[in-house]
Design a protein around this motif. Structure first.
Motif: not given
Length: 469
Positions: A32-60
């Protein structure tokens, strides 16, 4: 390393069939949230899922740019960039990006969480395919170990057998520098053998190649060292004395620099842009070792311009010069050869230039040029379907191959020798694109000038290859 959390936004790739835009709109409506393209937002967290043998820093290091987004539109655009960058690493089968509003008691009203879901490639993959070289096709069997140590390293082994008795085997290890595929270091061990009937010899090579590729703002630089043990043997009892004299073993140790600047919109049917390629090779000098000693330089320039009704004018120029060092002689497998359906048309493969008793022995200096006018088929204007695969062209080719006396002649005498007795031909034909890397040509060619020693092929001539003059 199954899940990695970062302090701010998150990108998620749930399904390869859904774009990040679709995922975003579904999630926001669900919450129930609608964001328009020019609305101010803040990315608080980024989750990375599915990594196995790939090193974390390769993605972060790729997803960290999401935290710099200031509007919802920025989040969408940067999510697409992150998805593309992760796919270009070559270590994931699929990458998905999922955007949702922040959860939890401390979540901001304008906060976003981004989840990136990746699916890694298998540890070992095999393949069997055909490849196309200049006027030769090959069956290739290979096995690959992608992302070997978790930072996009690649170990591959391939065996190939060509239609002209060529056989090859190579093992290659590629290491991207700091996870950047445009900056990479490659080590390759190879064994190849092939027949050259026009010169009556067979060559077998065993060697090692080191290659460092570095991009620049004006192109790409490649620095190579090659150590190669070569063996030349005669194909027939009628091989010329010149070929027999150069038969036997030789060891080449050389360093090479290759600069490439390619602005063409595609390789096979470019309609705009140019290709500039410069190479220099030094073999057997001082510490390099080996019994093959020469200095060689080559240049290639291709320019393309589109005119009316999908007609394209293309002009190509190639030139090369080599000089033996320390009073040695150049060997036949190091010299230049031109002529054939992928070079100066109207001549057989390696058919233009010095010959001895019917064998093409190559030269130490050459130039070749081609002028083409490409047009679509009259009944297939190239607006999709088969019309995009087939073109017609009219062309003019010219070139010369000879040996220069660099010790006694001056530059004016060199230019005069390259100019006199040059060959040229013209014709028309049909071109069929084979994927995005090769093409097939069927041409009718009329050679206008030739020398008695040349091997001429007038009339119908066909060729298939990766690069054409």
């Amino acid at each position: 390393m199954g899940t990695v959390h970062a302090k701010e936004p998150e990108i998620n790739n749930m399904n390869d069939q859904h774009s990040s835009h679709d995922n975003m709109s579904e999630d926001h409506h669900r919450n129930h949230h609608v964001f328009h393209g020019d609305i101010k937002v803040k990315v608080e967290k980024v989750h990375i899922e599915g990594l196995g043998r790939t090193k974390d820093d390769m993605v972060t290091k790729h997803v960290n740019q999401l935290f710099k987004a200031q509007t919802f539109k920025d989040v969408i655009l940067k999510s697409g960039v992150v998805k593309q960058e992760l796919e270009e690493l070559g270590v994931f089968q699929g990458v998905g990006v999922f955007i949702d509003t922040s959860k939890g008691p401390e979540a901001r009203p304008d906060g976003l969480d981004v989840t990136v879901i990746v699916k890694e490639t298998r540890r070992i993959t095999g393949n069997a395919h055909t490849s196309v070289g200049n006027n030769e096709g090959s069956l290739v069997l290979g096995v690959k170990c992608p992302n070997l140590f978790g930072r996009a390293e690649n170990l591959a082994a391939e065996y190939s057998r060509g239609t002209k008795h060529s056989i090859g085997f190579n093992t290659t290890f590629t290491k991207p520098l700091r996870g950047n595929q445009q900056k990479r270091f490659t080590v390759s061990a190879f064994r190849t053998s092939g027949d050259f009937p026009s010169s009556s010899y067979k060559e077998t090579d065993n060697g090692v190649l080191l290659d460092l590729v570095l991009p620049s703002f004006l192109g790409e630089h490649s620095f190579k060292w090659e150590g190669n043990w070569r063996d030349i043997s005669c194909l027939t009892r009628t091989a010329s004395f010149a070929v027999r004299e150069m038969s036997g073993h030789s060891v080449k140790s050389s360093v090479k620099h290759l600069y490439t600047r390619d602005t063409r919109n595609e390789r096979i049917y470019p309609t705009q842009g140019y290709l500039l390629q410069l190479s220099q090779e030094l073999a057997g000098f001082k510490a390099l070792g080996g019994d093959v000693q020469f200095l060689k330089g080559e240049a290639e320039l291709q320019m393309n311009r589109k005119f009316f009704s999908d007609c394209v004018l293309s002009c190509s120029l190639q030139a090369g010069l080599m000089k033996p060092l320390n009073y040695t002689e150049t060997r036949i497998n190091d010299r230049f050869f031109i002529g054939g359906p992928t070079s100066v048309r109207g001549f057989n493969f390696r058919g233009l230039g010095p010959h001895t008793d019917g064998d093409s022995v190559g030269g130490e200096a050459y130039w070749a040029t081609g002028l083409h006018l490409y047009t679509p088929l009259p009944f297939m204007p190239g607006r999709g379907g088969l019309g995009d695969l087939i073109r017609t062209h009219v062309f003019l080719n010219a070139g010369n191959l000879c040996n220069l006396n660099l010790e006694e002649q001056n530059i004016h005498q060199h230019l005069e020798q390259l100019r006199e007795n040059f060959r040229w031909s013209y014709g028309a034909g049909i071109i069929l694109r084979l994927g995005r890397i090769a093409r097939f040509e069927l041409n009718y060619v009329i050679p206008k000038t030739a020398q008695p020693m040349d091997s001429v092929n007038a009339g119908l001539q066909f060729g298939v290859g990766l690069s054409f003059l």
